[in-house]
Design a protein around this motif. Structure first.
Motif, PDB file in Angstrom:
ATOM      1  N   SER A 266       0.845  -1.202   0.078  1.00 22.94           N
ATOM      2  CA  SER A 266       0.162   0.063  -0.063  1.00 22.94           C
ATOM      3  C   SER A 266       0.766   1.256   0.054  1.00 22.94           C
ATOM      4  O   SER A 266       0.426   2.200   0.465  1.00 22.94           O
ATOM      5  CB  SER A 266      -1.001   0.137   1.234  1.00 22.94           C
ATOM      6  N   LEU A 272      -4.677   1.750   4.342  1.00 17.24           N
ATOM      7  CA  LEU A 272      -4.142   0.562   3.952  1.00 17.24           C
ATOM      8  C   LEU A 272      -5.228  -0.567   3.205  1.00 17.24           C
ATOM      9  O   LEU A 272      -6.421  -0.295   3.576  1.00 17.24           O
ATOM     10  CB  LEU A 272      -3.647  -0.415   5.130  1.00 17.24           C
ATOM     11  N   ASN A 273      -5.022  -1.538   2.445  1.00 14.64           N
ATOM     12  CA  ASN A 273      -5.749  -2.340   1.906  1.00 14.64           C
ATOM     13  C   ASN A 273      -6.417  -3.144   2.991  1.00 14.64           C
ATOM     14  O   ASN A 273      -5.579  -3.735   3.887  1.00 14.64           O
ATOM     15  CB  ASN A 273      -5.451  -3.132   0.850  1.00 14.64           C
TER      16      ASN A 273
END
Length: 331
Positions: A266, A272-273
């Motif tokens: 990321s 963040l994913n």
């Protein structure tokens, strides 16, 4: 796939059920896992996915009202399901050892490090007296505890987290096990100590040629040390494959989501994913694929039938449309 004749640990269709009556809860279901001698296998997944329960069941450490069933559960060709309790006690703790989460809680606070090591040596190797103390000192030196002789008389509260974990590792390898199960061995340790503990475990694994099952949330550790990985979700294995393949071409949407959540993936993003939602519990389990409420690729067919593990190259994935090399569901 590994030949069945070379298996050290061979588990087929393992299930763990808690509760009784009309409303039992199956915490682990349909788990197949094979480990060869000298192999490092990583088991990854979110909290509540069944990683620890699976290994506790394999070791016979699930107490009532928990119930363990399996089509096959063998260790070095011996049937652990039909084995008498006395025979199993001779194997568990000796040929199969486990390092539990939170070493400081696992050690008995009322006994010294030396006493706890001596108990293990007396129980499984019939060592006593001066020979046992010499072996205990040797074990502490092998796990690189400084001032090992003085640590024999120390109590657990006098040790740091890293020292406690090294003591637990010393106890686990005391009988030269063929298989070591490490359950989140670096939990609650600082980053520097985590690296030292993992380096120690891998060094011991290589020097003793023992198999190692590493239960962890840390995909970076798995990428660095493991040969194969099993990804668990909601009590099931959803993907298993050689480590390079899992990281290069994940075949299950959950594996893909876990890899996308690694911070390094990321870089440059504002967030963040993440995979929305949580692992389903006892009362909110979907009737079809258990990932349906969270899966970005879910379709109607996913809710109607529970998927089986299917072979995709060298991998197995529990999905009706495993991902292709581009990371998209197969047509």
């Amino acid at each position: 796939m590994i030949s069945g004749t070379s298996m050290l640990l061979d588990i087929k269709n393992l299930a763990v059920t808690f509760g009784s009556g009309h409303d039992p809860f199956r915490a682990v279901s349909g788990v197949d896992l094979q480990v060869a001698p000298g192999e490092i296998v990583g088991i990854v997944g979110e909290s509540g996915s069944g990683k620890s329960v699976t290994m506790l069941a394999a070791m016979g450490l699930i107490d009532a009202p928990g119930r363990v069933t399996a089509d096959q559960l063998t260790f070095a060709g011996r049937d652990l399901l039909s084995m008498k309790s006395r025979e199993k006690r001779a194997i568990i703790g000796a040929e199969i050892s486990m390092i539990f989460q939170d070493a400081q809680s696992s050690l008995n606070p009322a006994y010294t490090v030396g006493d706890q090591l001596l108990e293990t040596l007396a129980e499984h190797q019939n060592l006593k007296g001066a020979a046992a103390r010499a072996r205990a000192l040797e074990l502490l030196e092998q796990v690189e505890i400084p001032g090992a002789r003085s640590r024999l008389s120390a109590y657990p509260h006098q040790l740091s987290g890293g020292m406690s974990q090294r003591v637990m590792i010393a106890m686990a390898i005391a009988c030269n096990p063929k298989l070591l199960i490490a359950d989140e061995p670096t939990t609650a340790l600082d980053v520097t100590v985590q690296a030292q503990i993992m380096e120690l475990l891998v060094s011991l694994q290589r020097s003793r040629d023992m198999a190692l099952i590493l239960i962890t949330h840390d995909l970076a550790v798995v990428a660095e040390v493991a040969h194969r990985v099993a990804v668990m979700y909601a009590g099931e294995i959803v993907e298993t494959a050689p480590v390079p393949q899992v990281f290069a071409t994940p075949r299950h949407p959950y594996t893909q989501a876990l890899l996308a959540s690694i911070p390094e993936h990321s870089k440059g993003a504002s967030r963040l994913n993440t995979l929305p939602g949580v692992v389903p519990g006892r009362y909110d389990r979907p009737s079809g694929c258990l990932l349906v409420p969270r899966c970005p690729y879910a379709e109607d067919a996913c809710s109607r039938a529970h998927p089986e593990l299917v072979l995709v190259g060298d991998a197995q994935a529990r999905c009706i449309k495993p991902l292709d090399d581009e990371g998209k569901p197969r047509a």
